[in-house]
Design an enzyme around this catalytic site. Structure first.
Site, PDB file in Angstrom:
ATOM      1  N   GLU A 186       0.844  -1.187  -0.024  1.00  0.00           N
ATOM      2  CA  GLU A 186       0.045  -0.113  -0.116  1.00  0.00           C
ATOM      3  C   GLU A 186       0.829   1.301  -0.165  1.00  0.00           C
ATOM      4  OE1 GLU A 186      -3.758   2.382   0.550  1.00  0.00           O
ATOM      5  OE2 GLU A 186      -3.644   0.101   0.815  1.00  0.00           O
ATOM      6  N   GLY A 232      -6.164   5.394  -1.505  1.00  0.00           N
ATOM      7  CA  GLY A 232      -6.467   3.892  -1.853  1.00  0.00           C
ATOM      8  C   GLY A 232      -7.981   3.297  -2.142  1.00  0.00           C
ATOM      9  N   SER A 262       6.541 -17.785   3.077  1.00  0.00           N
ATOM     10  CA  SER A 262       6.823 -17.009   4.336  1.00  0.00           C
ATOM     11  C   SER A 262       8.466 -16.332   4.511  1.00  0.00           C
ATOM     12  CB  SER A 262       6.569 -17.810   5.421  1.00  0.00           C
ATOM     13  OG  SER A 262       7.586 -19.068   5.368  1.00  0.00           O
ATOM     14  N   HIS A 299      -1.707   0.829 -14.823  1.00  0.00           N
ATOM     15  CA  HIS A 299      -2.467   2.045 -15.494  1.00  0.00           C
ATOM     16  C   HIS A 299      -2.329   3.227 -14.707  1.00  0.00           C
ATOM     17  CE1 HIS A 299      -5.980   3.890 -16.804  1.00  0.00           C
ATOM     18  NE2 HIS A 299      -6.288   3.987 -15.756  1.00  0.00           N
ATOM     19  N   LEU A 300      -2.074   4.283 -15.556  1.00  0.00           N
ATOM     20  CA  LEU A 300      -1.871   5.876 -14.817  1.00  0.00           C
ATOM     21  C   LEU A 300      -2.850   6.679 -15.544  1.00  0.00           C
ATOM     22  CD1 LEU A 300       1.944   6.056 -14.772  1.00  0.00           C
ATOM     23  CD2 LEU A 300       0.444   5.544 -13.050  1.00  0.00           C
ATOM     24  N   GLY A 301      -4.073   6.524 -15.225  1.00  0.00           N
ATOM     25  CA  GLY A 301      -5.071   7.331 -15.789  1.00  0.00           C
ATOM     26  C   GLY A 301      -5.411   8.829 -15.102  1.00  0.00           C
TER      27      GLY A 301
END
Length: 144
Positions: A67, A87, A97, A111-113
């Protein structure tokens, strides 16, 4: 999008890492180590802050790393005077692990919209084995 420069040239690691002071990112020991043309790299220790009671890397810590990386990536691609990222959804598959050392995440945009961004984050252990893979969708909101 591969190899296309998406981050401004003037962005420096110290400035990116300074954004994390005094919050969970700093507490977990997440540190950005590389800014490429179209990717970010960050590390996180596998220690008392990031392990679950069985001594394994906590899945929530992996998600926190992913994140953080997707959010920072989005932040570096927009004009913060006009917009801000939040987010919307994150998905993480835990593959292997980790019990010690550092894990390293690599974040790349899918994707960069104008209104949304989607980032893929792979997290590897020190042996370069895949620990987790995440995909985060981020809304790009206009400031009012």
């Amino acid at each position: 999008m591969a190899n296309e420069r998406i981050f401004p040239d003037y962005i420096e690691l110290d400035a990116v890492n300074s954004m994390s002071k005094g919050c969970m990112v700093e507490h977990l020991g997440i540190e950005f180590t590389e800014i490429g043309a179209d990717y970010l790299v960050a590390t996180m220790p596998v220690d008392h802050r990031t392990k679950q009671p069985m001594g394994l890397l906590h899945g929530g810590a992996s998600v926190a790393l992913a994140e953080t990386m997707g959010s920072v990536g989005a932040t570096l691609t927009i004009d913060l005077n006009k917009q801000y990222p939040v987010g919307l959804e994150i998905n993480t598959n835990h593959i292997k692990s980790a019990t010690e050392g550092l894990v390293t995440g690599t974040a790349k945009p899918i994707h960069l919209g104008r209104g949304t961004q989607v980032w893929s984050i792979e997290i590897h252990n020190e042996d370069k084995k895949l620990v987790a893979i995440s995909r985060i969708t981020i809304a790009i909101l206009d400031r009012k």
